[in-house]
Design a protein around this motif. Sequence first.
Motif, PDB file in Angstrom:
ATOM      1  N   MET A   1       9.271  -7.451  -7.306  1.00 39.76           N
ATOM      2  CA  MET A   1       8.580  -7.491  -6.034  1.00 39.76           C
ATOM      3  C   MET A   1       7.297  -6.689  -6.185  1.00 39.76           C
ATOM      4  O   MET A   1       7.283  -5.610  -6.775  1.00 39.76           O
ATOM      5  CB  MET A   1       9.464  -6.897  -4.939  1.00 39.76           C
ATOM      6  N   ARG A   2       6.248  -7.231  -5.642  1.00 30.28           N
ATOM      7  CA  ARG A   2       4.974  -6.519  -5.681  1.00 30.28           C
ATOM      8  C   ARG A   2       5.011  -5.369  -4.682  1.00 30.28           C
ATOM      9  O   ARG A   2       5.422  -5.542  -3.541  1.00 30.28           O
ATOM     10  CB  ARG A   2       3.840  -7.475  -5.345  1.00 30.28           C
ATOM     11  N   GLY A   3       4.586  -4.218  -5.126  1.00 29.18           N
ATOM     12  CA  GLY A   3       4.647  -3.021  -4.299  1.00 29.18           C
ATOM     13  C   GLY A   3       3.789  -3.096  -3.063  1.00 29.18           C
ATOM     14  O   GLY A   3       4.197  -2.672  -1.980  1.00 29.18           O
ATOM     15  N   ASP A   4       2.557  -3.631  -3.181  1.00 32.81           N
ATOM     16  CA  ASP A   4       1.677  -3.690  -2.015  1.00 32.81           C
ATOM     17  C   ASP A   4       2.237  -4.605  -0.934  1.00 32.81           C
ATOM     18  O   ASP A   4       2.132  -4.314   0.252  1.00 32.81           O
ATOM     19  CB  ASP A   4       0.264  -4.121  -2.418  1.00 32.81           C
ATOM     20  N   LEU A   5       2.882  -5.678  -1.354  1.00 39.25           N
ATOM     21  CA  LEU A   5       3.498  -6.590  -0.388  1.00 39.25           C
ATOM     22  C   LEU A   5       4.669  -5.916   0.322  1.00 39.25           C
ATOM     23  O   LEU A   5       4.795  -5.987   1.543  1.00 39.25           O
ATOM     24  CB  LEU A   5       3.972  -7.858  -1.101  1.00 39.25           C
ATOM     25  N   GLY A   6       5.531  -5.245  -0.437  1.00 35.01           N
ATOM     26  CA  GLY A   6       6.670  -4.541   0.149  1.00 35.01           C
ATOM     27  C   GLY A   6       6.249  -3.442   1.104  1.00 35.01           C
ATOM     28  O   GLY A   6       6.817  -3.281   2.179  1.00 35.01           O
ATOM     29  N   ARG A   7       5.226  -2.668   0.718  1.00 35.03           N
ATOM     30  CA  ARG A   7       4.750  -1.592   1.589  1.00 35.03           C
ATOM     31  C   ARG A   7       4.125  -2.139   2.870  1.00 35.03           C
ATOM     32  O   ARG A   7       4.320  -1.595   3.959  1.00 35.03           O
ATOM     33  CB  ARG A   7       3.750  -0.712   0.842  1.00 35.03           C
ATOM     34  N   SER A   8       3.380  -3.243   2.757  1.00 36.15           N
ATOM     35  CA  SER A   8       2.774  -3.840   3.953  1.00 36.15           C
ATOM     36  C   SER A   8       3.836  -4.355   4.912  1.00 36.15           C
ATOM     37  O   SER A   8       3.747  -4.149   6.117  1.00 36.15           O
ATOM     38  CB  SER A   8       1.854  -4.998   3.563  1.00 36.15           C
ATOM     39  N   LEU A   9       4.851  -5.019   4.367  1.00 32.03           N
ATOM     40  CA  LEU A   9       5.920  -5.517   5.222  1.00 32.03           C
ATOM     41  C   LEU A   9       6.733  -4.392   5.832  1.00 32.03           C
ATOM     42  O   LEU A   9       7.166  -4.488   6.984  1.00 32.03           O
ATOM     43  CB  LEU A   9       6.837  -6.447   4.441  1.00 32.03           C
ATOM     44  N   VAL A 144      -2.312  -9.436   4.937  1.00 33.79           N
ATOM     45  CA  VAL A 144      -3.363  -9.387   3.942  1.00 33.79           C
ATOM     46  C   VAL A 144      -3.000  -8.328   2.916  1.00 33.79           C
ATOM     47  O   VAL A 144      -2.807  -7.164   3.250  1.00 33.79           O
ATOM     48  CB  VAL A 144      -4.729  -9.062   4.583  1.00 33.79           C
ATOM     49  N   VAL A 145      -2.896  -8.741   1.661  1.00 37.24           N
ATOM     50  CA  VAL A 145      -2.616  -7.830   0.557  1.00 37.24           C
ATOM     51  C   VAL A 145      -3.536  -8.196  -0.590  1.00 37.24           C
ATOM     52  O   VAL A 145      -4.092  -9.293  -0.638  1.00 37.24           O
ATOM     53  CB  VAL A 145      -1.153  -7.904   0.094  1.00 37.24           C
ATOM     54  N   ASP A 146      -3.696  -7.280  -1.535  1.00 39.33           N
ATOM     55  CA  ASP A 146      -4.468  -7.571  -2.733  1.00 39.33           C
ATOM     56  C   ASP A 146      -3.636  -8.435  -3.642  1.00 39.33           C
ATOM     57  O   ASP A 146      -2.506  -8.073  -3.992  1.00 39.33           O
ATOM     58  CB  ASP A 146      -4.869  -6.284  -3.459  1.00 39.33           C
ATOM     59  N   GLY A 147      -4.157  -9.594  -4.018  1.00 43.53           N
ATOM     60  CA  GLY A 147      -3.424 -10.506  -4.870  1.00 43.53           C
ATOM     61  C   GLY A 147      -3.617 -10.169  -6.332  1.00 43.53           C
ATOM     62  O   GLY A 147      -4.344  -9.236  -6.705  1.00 43.53           O
ATOM     63  N   ALA A 149      -5.068 -10.289 -10.031  1.00 38.64           N
ATOM     64  CA  ALA A 149      -6.398 -10.434 -10.614  1.00 38.64           C
ATOM     65  C   ALA A 149      -7.507 -10.284  -9.571  1.00 38.64           C
ATOM     66  O   ALA A 149      -8.521 -10.959  -9.602  1.00 38.64           O
ATOM     67  CB  ALA A 149      -6.527 -11.781 -11.320  1.00 38.64           C
ATOM     68  N   GLY A 150      -7.289  -9.389  -8.616  1.00 34.26           N
ATOM     69  CA  GLY A 150      -8.316  -9.058  -7.655  1.00 34.26           C
ATOM     70  C   GLY A 150      -8.475 -10.037  -6.504  1.00 34.26           C
ATOM     71  O   GLY A 150      -9.332  -9.852  -5.669  1.00 34.26           O
ATOM     72  N   ARG A 151      -7.654 -11.092  -6.452  1.00 37.10           N
ATOM     73  CA  ARG A 151      -7.742 -12.023  -5.330  1.00 37.10           C
ATOM     74  C   ARG A 151      -7.193 -11.342  -4.088  1.00 37.10           C
ATOM     75  O   ARG A 151      -6.228 -10.600  -4.153  1.00 37.10           O
ATOM     76  CB  ARG A 151      -6.937 -13.292  -5.603  1.00 37.10           C
ATOM     77  N   SER A 152      -7.771 -11.635  -2.965  1.00 48.47           N
ATOM     78  CA  SER A 152      -7.267 -11.058  -1.716  1.00 48.47           C
ATOM     79  C   SER A 152      -6.588 -12.146  -0.913  1.00 48.47           C
ATOM     80  O   SER A 152      -7.034 -13.286  -0.908  1.00 48.47           O
ATOM     81  CB  SER A 152      -8.428 -10.481  -0.915  1.00 48.47           C
ATOM     82  N   GLY A 153      -5.526 -11.798  -0.243  1.00 43.07           N
ATOM     83  CA  GLY A 153      -4.814 -12.745   0.608  1.00 43.07           C
ATOM     84  C   GLY A 153      -3.474 -13.109   0.032  1.00 43.07           C
ATOM     85  O   GLY A 153      -3.134 -12.776  -1.086  1.00 43.07           O
ATOM     86  N   LEU A 154      -2.713 -13.796   0.830  1.00 44.03           N
ATOM     87  CA  LEU A 154      -1.361 -14.214   0.414  1.00 44.03           C
ATOM     88  C   LEU A 154      -1.167 -15.653   0.740  1.00 44.03           C
ATOM     89  O   LEU A 154      -1.468 -16.148   1.737  1.00 44.03           O
ATOM     90  CB  LEU A 154      -0.328 -13.352   1.119  1.00 44.03           C
TER      91      LEU A 154
END
Length: 154
Positions: A1-9, A144-147, A149-154
């Motif tokens: 699991m991506r950490g930024d996604l988990g923290r945002s949720l 909205v999370v950092d994807g 390779a620097g892409r933004s969004g989900l």
Amino acid sequence: MRGDLGRSLAGFAAVGVYLDVALSWVTDRVATTPTTLRSAAGRRSGYSFPSLFAYFWRMALTSGTAGLRAVSVIGGMMAFVGLAVAVYVVAAPTESRQEGAEGWASLIVVVLLCSGAILVALGVIAEYLGVVLHVAMGRPLYLVVDGPAGRSGL
């Protein structure tokens, strides 16, 4: 699991929401990995049946409205069967002279049509409650999370 996604949720979800259910709100890409389970080696579980049922019930309530939609579908099918039996009840006496129990056909038609209508109404009410529940659980409209390779969004 991506950490930024988990923290945002975790910032959005309410207290009683499981993180894996919250993850299903924003992504449908799921992967698995093989794991080796430890043996219980005769140890008793720390969970009682009521606590396991409580976890199951919370998971069932927070995971979605698919079960609620099934109630509406079953109600629609019952109403359709009621209409088919009603057509049979009207057409059968004109086609043949069968003797049967008086009143059973009209009774079953009324039961099927009324119970079908009740189940469809319950399904509609349950859908409204499901929407309210999702809002109360903190389900975000978007996240909205950092994807990669620097892409933004989900």
